[in-house]
Design an enzyme around this catalytic site. Structure first.
Site, PDB file in Angstrom:
ATOM      1  N   ALA A 112     -28.838  72.772  84.173  1.00  0.00           N
ATOM      2  CA  ALA A 112     -29.130  73.350  85.486  1.00  0.00           C
ATOM      3  C   ALA A 112     -28.190  72.784  86.542  1.00  0.00           C
ATOM      4  CB  ALA A 112     -30.582  73.083  85.884  1.00  0.00           C
ATOM      5  N   GLY A 113     -27.415  73.649  87.165  1.00  0.00           N
ATOM      6  CA  GLY A 113     -26.547  73.245  88.269  1.00  0.00           C
ATOM      7  C   GLY A 113     -27.333  73.100  89.562  1.00  0.00           C
ATOM      8  N   VAL A 114     -28.386  73.892  89.703  1.00  0.00           N
ATOM      9  CA  VAL A 114     -29.322  73.793  90.820  1.00  0.00           C
ATOM     10  C   VAL A 114     -30.677  73.501  90.190  1.00  0.00           C
ATOM     11  CG1 VAL A 114     -30.392  75.003  92.771  1.00  0.00           C
ATOM     12  CG2 VAL A 114     -27.994  75.468  92.185  1.00  0.00           C
ATOM     13  N   HIS A 119     -34.092  79.568  88.549  1.00  0.00           N
ATOM     14  CA  HIS A 119     -33.308  80.805  88.563  1.00  0.00           C
ATOM     15  C   HIS A 119     -32.960  81.233  87.145  1.00  0.00           C
ATOM     16  CE1 HIS A 119     -30.480  77.442  88.774  1.00  0.00           C
ATOM     17  NE2 HIS A 119     -29.588  78.223  88.148  1.00  0.00           N
ATOM     18  N   HIS A 121     -30.307  83.426  84.570  1.00  0.00           N
ATOM     19  CA  HIS A 121     -28.927  83.872  84.417  1.00  0.00           C
ATOM     20  C   HIS A 121     -28.929  85.130  83.569  1.00  0.00           C
ATOM     21  CE1 HIS A 121     -26.857  80.007  85.567  1.00  0.00           C
ATOM     22  NE2 HIS A 121     -28.089  79.563  85.352  1.00  0.00           N
TER      23      HIS A 121
END
Length: 166
Positions: A112-114, A119, A121
């Site tokens: 997870a980048g955030v 969210h 993808h």
């Protein structure tokens, strides 16, 4: 020696990210080319991934800031998956991929980048593409600029926004 240039990646490499959540946007904002925001419902939003695996890599997030699936209401869950279906249809109409990867990364260890805002993808895929796994470390070949992808997808989402929900 050949060189591949991707200067927009430096922000990602250096991790110069804003302290603000990229998904927490003003409620009246429906479309924003600068933020790559394509579409919004009352409960969720769709934006292009600024660091995509392939062209058309979309992010779908609840409007409400939450990191946990268990924190979503039934209405938010239903809206996220309806919006996922819409995104698949829009990408199919505009980009004609051969398939899709759909995923959710929960936590940094999962990629997870955030981390703080859940969210989904949706990544369009074409037979023979190699962009999901880099052939050359940290290099992806993007045949289309993000702005061009945004402008290509936007009319489809604007038309969808005018259609009644099923």
């Amino acid at each position: 020696m050949e060189r591949l240039w991707a200067p927009w990646r430096m922000e990602y490499i250096l991790n110069n990210k804003s302290a603000d959540c990229i998904f927490c946007l003003p409620p009246d904002l429906e479309c924003d080319p600068e933020r790559l925001l394509l579409y919004r419902t009352g409960l969720s939003l769709v934006m292009l991934n600024r660091y995509p695996y392939t062209n058309g890599h979309l992010l779908i997030a609840p409007n409400r800031h939450t990191a946990e699936i268990e924190g979503l209401t039934s209405e938010e869950m239903l809206d996220l998956f309806r919006t996922l279906g819409l995104c698949k249809r829009m990408l199919q109409e505009t980009a004609r991929p051969d398939g899709f990867n759909v995923g959710i990364n929960l936590g940094r260890a999962a990629g997870a980048g955030v981390e703080d805002h859940l969210h989904l993808h949706i990544v369009p895929r074409w037979g023979g593409d190699t962009n999901f796994m880099s052939v050359i470390p940290d290099v992806r070949i993007m045949p289309e600029n993000l702005t061009v992808t945004f402008e290509r997808l936007l009319p489809a989402f604007q038309t969808a926004a005018r259609r009644p929900e099923p």
